[in-house]
Design a protein around this motif. Structure first.
Motif, PDB file in Angstrom:
ATOM      1  N   GLN A 117       0.817  -1.220   0.000  1.00  0.00           N
ATOM      2  CA  GLN A 117       0.000   0.000   0.000  1.00  0.00           C
ATOM      3  C   GLN A 117       0.847   1.265   0.000  1.00  0.00           C
ATOM      4  OE1 GLN A 117      -2.321  -0.602   3.523  1.00  0.00           O
ATOM      5  NE2 GLN A 117      -3.241  -2.479   2.732  1.00  0.00           N
ATOM      6  N   VAL A 154     -11.178   2.361  -5.952  1.00  0.00           N
ATOM      7  CA  VAL A 154     -10.902   1.449  -4.846  1.00  0.00           C
ATOM      8  C   VAL A 154     -12.095   1.387  -3.908  1.00  0.00           C
ATOM      9  CG1 VAL A 154      -8.418   1.853  -4.936  1.00  0.00           C
ATOM     10  CG2 VAL A 154      -9.830   3.259  -3.440  1.00  0.00           C
ATOM     11  N   ASN A 157     -13.093  -0.153   1.973  1.00  0.00           N
ATOM     12  CA  ASN A 157     -12.214  -0.917   2.863  1.00  0.00           C
ATOM     13  C   ASN A 157     -10.742  -0.641   2.569  1.00  0.00           C
ATOM     14  OD1 ASN A 157     -14.508  -2.026   3.938  1.00  0.00           O
ATOM     15  ND2 ASN A 157     -14.352  -3.945   2.836  1.00  0.00           N
ATOM     16  N   THR A 158     -10.401  -0.537   1.265  1.00  0.00           N
ATOM     17  CA  THR A 158      -9.021  -0.232   0.894  1.00  0.00           C
ATOM     18  C   THR A 158      -8.632   1.162   1.360  1.00  0.00           C
ATOM     19  OG1 THR A 158      -9.155  -1.671  -1.053  1.00  0.00           O
ATOM     20  CG2 THR A 158      -7.410  -0.024  -1.034  1.00  0.00           C
ATOM     21  N   HIS A 161      -7.680   1.149   4.896  1.00  0.00           N
ATOM     22  CA  HIS A 161      -6.318   0.664   5.121  1.00  0.00           C
ATOM     23  C   HIS A 161      -5.305   1.781   4.864  1.00  0.00           C
ATOM     24  CE1 HIS A 161      -7.542  -3.366   5.893  1.00  0.00           C
ATOM     25  NE2 HIS A 161      -7.993  -3.599   4.662  1.00  0.00           N
ATOM     26  N   TYR A 162      -5.514   2.550   3.789  1.00  0.00           N
ATOM     27  CA  TYR A 162      -4.641   3.689   3.514  1.00  0.00           C
ATOM     28  C   TYR A 162      -4.687   4.678   4.681  1.00  0.00           C
ATOM     29  CZ  TYR A 162      -4.602   2.174  -1.429  1.00  0.00           C
ATOM     30  OH  TYR A 162      -4.449   1.474  -2.592  1.00  0.00           O
TER      31      TYR A 162
END
Length: 414
Positions: A117, A154, A157-158, A161-162
């Motif tokens: 990431q 995206v 959820n992604t 994470h970022y």
């Protein structure tokens, strides 16, 4: 006329050989480079790597790709000596330094995800913006989320994470490194998690699916995931000592993952599960027990007929191919999708077999609490949040009770 062989060459990265094959893009037809790991170190292995490349080119011409899967090139992280930590350094440099400095705090699987990431998305964006650590604002971070959402669509959820990576890196910049006085991520509007509704098969579809995978390399992983709702890493981590044929139990105690760390592919076997609740012993279902006994018998037969060519490294593992090699997670995912598509069945993910298991249990009167224990969720709320919308039996019982309690609404108007 003979078909022209697929072109390709060897490349080296992080002291390892990689094969680059130029394969046609399914959509455009144009040839694009695809990287495949050889698993060979550069020193002393060039001849062997060239033989692997030639075999891979011949097989690719026939439509057969190497077992080793695509490896995306990644630039190595800058060393601590290359970066002088300061408040006016680029934020992209800082978060790379933070990634290195924090590595010992995470397991390899977690670090692999963070690495991907940060190195592939977060650092390149802020490097292009030229944003310094002490000039980073809430607006800058919010603009990053908007940019990523527009460019690559995206999931929420992604983005979460970022956000977690950026927020934690800045928390450390304030508390540990004392580089800035305020964390600009603290006031960023937190990305919203997707309300994901999983796909699943009913009993009839699962029965049809079992026929699709009968005799396949991943038949056993599919059966175990469908009957027990095991996660992919749990299925592949199962070992023969996990099965007690006398007490008729199956115990989830190991996991197996395949990750990329700084360009290197690694297989990670952990002698523990995702969390404490995931470590669980369950009754051995008779149909599954019969299949496992057959698999054990087959492995011994394959070992005998293959002799020295049989891989002895994974004798303890249940899910191996005919040559005794471990079945990699990516192989399971790819083969599962391809076989369903070939059979014309509704497309679901391998992980959706876990959801199919839960939905089947719910449909047959098993409570959410019991399903929590069966699936190994650490918290009941996790089970409830994912599967409450499927619990129609409980809702119907409630509706029936309301009908008994409030009969007035059913009377005809006079």
């Amino acid at each position: 006329m003979a078909k022209k062989m697929i072109s390709g060459h060897l490349c080296t990265q992080h002291d390892m050989f990689y094969m680059v094959l130029y394969l046609p893009d399914p959509k455009t037809g144009k040839k694009k480079p695809n990287w495949f790991a050889t698993g060979l170190k550069v020193k002393g292995n060039r001849t062997k790597a060239n033989k692997m490349l030639l075999a891979a080119r011949r097989n690719a011409t026939k439509g057969i790709l190497p077992e080793k899967h695509t490896v995306k090139t990644q630039a190595p992280l800058p060393s601590l000596k290359q970066l002088k930590i300061s408040a006016d350094m680029l934020y992209s440099d800082y978060i790379l330094l933070w990634l290195q400095a924090s590595r010992s705090n995470w397991e390899e699987v977690t670090y692999s995800a963070y690495y991907r990431q940060i190195v592939s998305v977060i650092a390149p964006y802020f490097e292009e913006q030229g944003t310094k650590l002490n000039e980073l604002t809430t607006v800058d971070i919010q603009n990053f989320y908007s940019y990523v959402s527009r460019r690559s669509s995206v999931s929420g959820n992604t983005l979460l994470h970022y956000h977690a990576n950026i927020r934690k890196s800045l928390v450390d910049a304030v508390r540990i490194y004392k580089l800035i006085k305020y964390n600009p991520a603290a006031d960023v509007e937190r990305p919203k998690k997707d309300n994901f509704v999983s796909g699943y098969y009913n009993a009839e579809q699962l029965t049809e699916m079992f026929e699709v995978f009968r005799g396949s390399t991943i038949e056993l992983p599919v059966i175990l995931a469908a009957y027990y709702g095991f996660r992919r890493s749990e299925v592949l981590g199962l070992q023969w000592n996990s099965i007690d044929f006398k007490k008729h139990t199956i115990t989830v105690s190991h996991t197996l993952s395949r990750i990329t760390i700084e360009g290197k592919r690694e297989t990670i076997v952990k002698a523990r599960t995702k969390n404490k609740a995931s470590f669980r012993s369950l009754p051995l279902i008779p149909q599954v027990e019969e299949i496992l006994l057959e698999a054990k018998k087959k492995q011994k037969h394959n070992q005998k007929i293959c002799g020295k060519n049989y891989n002895m490294e994974f004798l303890d593992f249940i899910c191996v191919n005919d040559m005794g090699r471990i079945i990699y997670p990516d192989t399971v995912t790819r083969t599962f999708t391809e076989q369903l598509e070939k059979a014309g069945m509704e497309r679901i993910r391998f992980h959706d077999l876990r959801h199919s298991c839960a939905s089947l249990l719910l449909a047959n009167g098993v409570s959410l609490k019991e399903i929590q224990l069966w699936l190994g969720h650490s918290d009941f709320s996790t089970t409830a949040n994912i599967y409450a919308h499927l619990d129609m039996s409980g809702k119907q019982a409630t509706a029936d009770k309301m009908a008994e309690c409030l009969p007035f609404a059913s009377a005809k108007a006079k």
